[in-house]
Design an enzyme around this catalytic site. Structure first.
Site, short mmCIF file in Angstrom:
data_model
loop_
_atom_site.label_atom_id
_atom_site.label_comp_id
_atom_site.label_asym_id
_atom_site.label_seq_id
_atom_site.Cartn_x
_atom_site.Cartn_y
_atom_site.Cartn_z
CB THR A 46 -0.83 0.12 1.27
OG1 THR A 46 -1.78 -1.19 1.06
CG2 THR A 46 -1.81 1.18 1.26
CB SER A 50 0.03 4.39 -9.07
OG SER A 50 1.32 3.44 -9.23
CB ILE A 52 -4.40 5.33 -10.32
CG1 ILE A 52 -3.38 6.23 -10.91
CG2 ILE A 52 -5.68 5.38 -11.44
CD1 ILE A 52 -2.63 5.10 -11.89
CG HIS A 54 -7.38 1.83 -12.01
ND1 HIS A 54 -6.35 2.17 -13.19
CD2 HIS A 54 -6.28 1.49 -11.11
CE1 HIS A 54 -5.17 2.22 -12.93
NE2 HIS A 54 -5.33 1.60 -11.65
NE ARG A 315 3.09 -3.34 -9.88
CZ ARG A 315 3.11 -2.88 -11.03
NH1 ARG A 315 2.34 -2.72 -11.68
NH2 ARG A 315 4.65 -2.67 -11.31
CB SER A 342 -3.26 -3.00 -10.80
OG SER A 342 -3.83 -1.79 -11.57
#
Length: 488
Positions: A46, A50, A52, A54, A315, A342
């Site tokens: 975490t 990034s 974002i 999504h 990730r 992601s």
């Protein structure tokens, strides 16, 4: 052997997934405990996310990724408002570098609409450059997705955890699970801080997901670390790029992006390096050169000399192309929430709702709390108006003392962050932004060390950057500070 308090649900893992589940469970009358092996929450994947939010255009229809990305995106405005989290619905642009890529853009548009993304708009080259004049004039066109957003990932994780705690969830950091035994009615969980008994377990351990699942003899699945390097530009570029800029995705990632942050910086990245070591968090010349090459075709106007910081994160990538969210075949009371790569940050809020439903299906009786308080507030002096600042300073003069000049973070905010759980310099940094500005802590770090020393009643020599093994004072300076210990 020390026994820790018994619980109905034990969440293992204190990243964005674990804290989102904790907050969702806090809405019900049940005993919930979250344990995290690091010295602080969000210190794993975490911390390097990034940020974002999504939209769902990238995810394969019918997958858990697509389902929870779209649902999570829908939940962000409400949750951000309830928890006083910095969030902005800035929109996303997916761009084509040439005419050949325009057909791929149309496939993404159809993909997004199939997934339930509310609006995906095809743009000509002229329309694209009208929205974002700083982009390369060589681009051929783009897709505008207004529902895309940006957030501070660790800010959200802390807010979720604090609200969960305020509503009765127990949280223990520096508590590593070492063994799990299924005793039929409940699990006996061994940790390095003592034993915990729990009726249900949520495995939200990120990169350790497969290892924890194996503790109960679960069917094997693999989690592979994928490293992403990120690079942060000075705030002088604030507003030059307004939307998150995506190239077309690659087979392994969504590509190297241009990401405006809610705090005013522009971030470039991430890279996607497969199968690295679990402790490989280094940035590299190779990574930076790749970022330079990729970003220059999208946003040619930035200067490499305006780079102020870089970092890398890992990730948790599963073998398949979807999240692993399901009860174990060994026990329906053990739920794996693994392989959350992601768009995991976006999906977290939707995943939390789903996990609660899985718990109910597995037999957990959950009654909604009548007194659940969804709100959490945080003072950020830099975001307040003159009158609001004056009122806060009138109530507590420590808010008039600026410790971090780059980010305008006050002594009052730092001391409040310690009360909220920060015990390290990085913990202060993530909660307040102190040390995240252009000088990267060159001015404020000594003062932060002193404040941590005072609040935690330890010597400055015992203050660490991110927990055991990361002391900031070394050599004779550390020895001198440790010699003062008798005074504490």
């Amino acid at each position: 052997m020390t026994f820790l308090p018994r619980t109905e649900v034990l969440i293992i893992g204190g990243g964005i997934i674990g804290t989102a589940i904790a907050r969702e469970l806090a809405k019900y009358s049940s005993q919930v405990t979250l344990v995290e092996r690091e010295v602080d929450l969000s210190f794993g994947t975490t911390k390097a996310n990034s940020g974002i939010v999504h939209s769902g255009v990238h995810d394969r229809p019918g997958t858990l990724k697509a389902r929870f990305c779209v649902r999570g995106n829908q939940l962000y405005p409400l949750v951000a408002a309830e928890l006083d989290v910095l969030y902005k619905k800035n929109g996303a642009l997916i761009v084509a570098r040439n005419q050949e890529e325009l057909a791929d853009l149309d496939r993404l548009r159809k993909n997004g609409l199939t997934n339930g993304v509310p609006e995906v708009i095809q743009l000509t080259k002229e329309e694209l450059l009208h929205l974002e004049p700083a982009l390369s004039p060589e681009l051929a066109g783009g897709l505008l997705v207004p529902s895309g957003g940006i957030v501070v990932p660790f800010d959200l994780a802390y807010a979720l955890a604090e609200n969960a705690q305020a509503n009765g969830v127990r949280i223990a950091v520096q508590t590593e699970v070492t063994e799990i035994k299924d005793c039929g009615v409940e699990f006996l969980v061994e940790t390095d801080q003592g034993r915990i008994t729990s009726e249900y377990i949520i495995n939200a351990t990120g990169l350790s997901g497969a290892k924890v699942a194996e503790m109960i003899g679960d069917e094997p699945f693999k989690i592979r670390p994928r490293k992403g390097e990120e690079y942060l530009l000075d705030k002088k570029y604030e507003g030059l790029i307004k939307r998150t800029i995506f190239p077309l995705p690659t087979p392994v990632s969504k590509g190297v992006l241009v990401i405006p942050t809610v705090d005013g910086n522009i971030m470039l990245g991430p890279t996607a390096q497969q199968d690295v070591a679990l402790d490989d968090l280094a940035t590299s010349a190779v990574g930076w050169n790749r970022i330079l090459q990729e970003v220059s075709t999208l946003f040619p106007g930035f200067k490499a000399s305006d780079l102020i910081s870089s970092f890398a994160g890992l990730r948790a990538v599963p073998d398949g192309d979807d999240f692993i969210i399901a009860p174990s075949k060994q026990s329906h009371r053990f739920i794996n929430v693994a392989g959350i790569a992601s768009p995991g940050l976006t999906a977290a809020l939707g995943i939390a709702e789903y996990v609660v439903e899985l718990l109910k299906e597995s037999g957990l009786k959950l009654q909604p709390k009548r007194d659940f308080n969804p709100h959490r507030r945080q003072i950020r002096l830099r975001n307040l108006g003159v009158e609001e600042r004056a009122q806060i300073i009138k109530e507590d003069a420590r808010y008039a003392s600026i410790i971090c000049r780059c980010e305008l973070v006050s002594e009052g905010e730092i001391r409040e962050a310690i009360k909220r759980g920060a015990t390290t310099v990085d913990g202060i940094k993530l909660r307040t932004r102190a040390g995240m500005g252009r000088c990267q802590g060159g001015f404020c770090t000594p003062k932060i060390i002193q404040i941590l020393s005072e609040e935690l009643q330890i010597t400055p020599g015992e203050v660490s950057k991110k927990g055991p093994g990361s002391s900031l004072l070394v050599g004779q300076l550390r020895q001198a500070c440790m010699g003062e210990r008798e005074g504490y």
